[in-house]
Design an enzyme around this catalytic site. Structure first.
Site, PDB file in Angstrom:
ATOM      1  N   GLU A  28       5.868   1.245   3.771  1.00 38.31           N
ATOM      2  CA  GLU A  28       6.808   0.861   2.711  1.00 38.31           C
ATOM      3  C   GLU A  28       8.247   1.298   2.992  1.00 38.31           C
ATOM      4  OE1 GLU A  28       5.409   2.137  -1.117  1.00 38.31           O
ATOM      5  OE2 GLU A  28       3.586   0.945  -0.982  1.00 38.31           O
TER       6      GLU A  28
ATOM      7  N   GLU B 159      -3.113  -0.722   0.988  1.00 44.65           N
ATOM      8  CA  GLU B 159      -3.231   0.069  -0.242  1.00 44.65           C
ATOM      9  C   GLU B 159      -3.393  -0.882  -1.410  1.00 44.65           C
ATOM     10  OE1 GLU B 159      -0.063   2.843  -1.261  1.00 44.65           O
ATOM     11  OE2 GLU B 159       0.130   3.444   0.837  1.00 44.65           O
TER      12      GLU B 159
HETATM   13  C1  BG6 Z   1       2.520   3.578  -2.567  1.00 55.36           C
HETATM   14  C2  BG6 Z   1       2.772   4.694  -1.592  1.00 55.36           C
HETATM   15  O1  BG6 Z   1       3.754   3.072  -2.949  1.00 55.36           O
HETATM   16  O2  BG6 Z   1       1.944   3.859  -3.801  1.00 55.36           O
HETATM   17  C3  BG6 Z   1       2.028   5.979  -1.895  1.00 55.36           C
HETATM   18  O3  BG6 Z   1       2.565   4.305  -0.264  1.00 55.36           O
HETATM   19  C4  BG6 Z   1       1.967   6.208  -3.392  1.00 55.36           C
HETATM   20  O4  BG6 Z   1       2.654   7.009  -1.211  1.00 55.36           O
HETATM   21  C5  BG6 Z   1       1.220   5.044  -4.029  1.00 55.36           C
HETATM   22  O5  BG6 Z   1       1.426   7.431  -3.741  1.00 55.36           O
HETATM   23  C6  BG6 Z   1       1.000   5.167  -5.532  1.00 55.36           C
HETATM   24  O6  BG6 Z   1       2.212   5.329  -6.190  1.00 55.36           O
HETATM   25  P1  BG6 Z   1       2.502   6.608  -7.086  1.00 55.36           P
HETATM   26  O7  BG6 Z   1       3.972   6.576  -7.296  1.00 55.36           O
HETATM   27  O8  BG6 Z   1       1.744   6.422  -8.354  1.00 55.36           O
HETATM   28  O9  BG6 Z   1       2.058   7.786  -6.305  1.00 55.36           O
END
Ligand code: BG6
Length: 464
Positions: free
Chosen positions: A166, A364
């Protein structure tokens, strides 16, 4: 019952990152990243003052954690290397770090879990940030050196690499908003940061290819499909601009080897183009990725600009569109993100139609929920049915895309065990395993068992 079977050899796994799981942030020679520094100087900016020092203690628990991955039958796992652990001064390799990453990689391989190793997950070493971080072109070469070092050390066993996770996030959160260090709000500087990140990715790819390793290299992008409020010309234009800024700014150079001309024109019109040097274009053209990782959480909905005025900080992406709240949207209220499963299908179609159907995987996808202990049953298991439903609905759309020819080779959830989040620490939990903050004990949730079954079936078997 309906069966959704995925291609043979499909990667089922989960993603994590060094700064969010390892802990030991000041141990065994690791230097400070921007996160360590920021926490030291402004702990109050962190949710409940919880910083990155311990996180989920993967540094000490990796062996048992990998066993837990095995217990739920994951066949792949993505994490990152910490740049400031591997090269604390930017030049000399930290042997303790080499030993740690060797042990992690070897343990994964011994358990039959394919490692995917990422190089940069928002964690700029502080000594490089002091020199300007991604604003400084020298950091591009520092990254290329770090990448080469990692390939040389671990590339005999790791065959899937990614340069960035990202890369738009540090731009958006650190240079367009004050949510990540260095908390700058300046679009011109943000564009430079983005440009140098993409150069760094290309240089790392070039280094990887020069080493002739038997593997592939990609990049992980958070693609947020941009939907216009209506088919009205101005709404559609607003969505196109949002897409240029937030998706195509990294997607096009990474996969097609060049920036969209519409983006260059737009930036030029507003005197936002970064400084470029001879050879940059060729570098990008010749060093595209082998595959894409796609993080998908939420779409972006926009309408034409209706609200007045620009911000005090000068021009911003939001000067070109307004956010649109779709009346039918469903929200994850804890994270404040819309849940829209079909977005994953739309991403797959876009990759197929406009990006040569390049091999890609879901790197993810996940649902962060607060106060999950509410859902604990008498046996201590968290009954996270909402998470199972979230995954099932996304997997159905992904399956449809694959049936229609999308070249998707895996699905990784965020995440294997609860981990530390940049802004929210341990408020929203994402894991298959709950991590108890008192003693870092891990307890399997219902979704972990569900995923194990999905992996065993290589897909879903659900009621029609
Ligand atoms: C993604 C990232 O944007 O989302 C992670 O690669 C992140 O690092 C995940 O933890 C979830 O988002 P958040 O802000 O709820 O931790």
């Amino acid at each position: 019952m309906k069966q959704y079977t995925f291609p043979e050899g499909f990667l089922w796994g989960s993603a994590a990152s060094a700064p969010q799981t390892e802990g030991a942030s000041q141990k065994d020679g690791k230097a400070k990243s921007i996160w360590d520094y920021w926490y030291e100087t402004e702990a109050e900016r962190f949710y409940e003052n919880i910083g990155p020092e311990i996180t989920s203690d993967f540094y000490h628990c990796y062996e048992q954690d990998i066993q837990r991955m095995k217990n739920i039958h994951l066949n792949s796992f993505r994490t990152s290397i910490s740049w400031s652990r591997l090269l604390p001064d930017g030049t000399n390799v930290n042997q303790k770090a080499v030993e740690f990453y060797n042990r992690v990689i070897d343990t994964l391989l011994n358990q039959g879990i394919k490692p995917i190793i990422n190089l940069f997950h928002f964690d700029m070493p502080m000594h490089l940030q002091e020199k300007g971080g991604w604003e400084n072109r020298e950091v591009v070469d520092a990254f290329a050196f770090y990448a080469r070092t990692a390939f040389e050390l671990f590339g005999d066993r790791v065959t899937l690499w990614t340069t960035f996770n990202e890369p738009i996030v540090p731009v958006e959160m650190g240079y367009l908003n004050h949510f990540h260090y260095p908390c700058v709000v300046d679009m011109k500087r943000a564009v430079t940061v983005a440009y140098h990140s993409i150069l760094a990715s290309a240089k790392a790819i070039r280094n990887y290819r020069e080493l002739n390793r038997d593997g592939q290299i990609g990049i992980i992008l958070n693609l947020t499909p941009s939907y216009p409020r209506s088919q009205d010309k101005e709404d559609v234009r607003a969505a196109e601009i949002a897409d240029l800024f937030f998706n195509r700014s990294f997607l096009d150079p990474s996969v097609l080897g060049e920036y969209p001309s519409a983006l260059i024109e737009l930036l030029d019109e507003h005197q936002l183009l970064p400084h470029r040097e001879k050879g940059d274009k060729e570098l990008l053209r010749h060093n595209v990725v082998d595959f894409l990782g796609v993080n998908y959480y939420q779409p972006r909905r926009v309408k034409k600009k209706e609200s007045a005025g620009s911000s005090q900080e000068g021009i911003m992406p939001e000067d070109f569109f307004d956010p649109y709240i779709w009346p039918e949207r469903r929200m994850n209220p804890y994270r404040g993100w819309e849940i829209y499963e079909k977005g994953l299908y739309d991403i797959a179609v876009n990759i197929k139609q406009n990006y040569g159907n390049i091999p890609w995987y879901v790197a993810e996808n996940g649902m962060g929920v607060a106060n999950e202990e509410r859902f604990m049953d008498q046996t201590g298991t968290i009954q996270d049915n909402y998470r199972i439903e979230f995954y099932e609905e996304h997997l159905k759309w992904l399956h449809q895309a694959i049936e229609e020819g999308s070249n998707c080779f895996g699905y990784h959830v965020w995440t294997f065990m609860d981990n530390w989040s940049w802004l929210n620490a341990y408020k929203n939990r994402y894991g298959f395993y709950r991590v108890n903050l008192k003693d870092r004990e891990r307890i399997l949730k219902k979704s972990g068992n569900w995923f194990k079954q999905v992996i065993d079936q290589n897909g879903l078997i659900v009621e029609d």
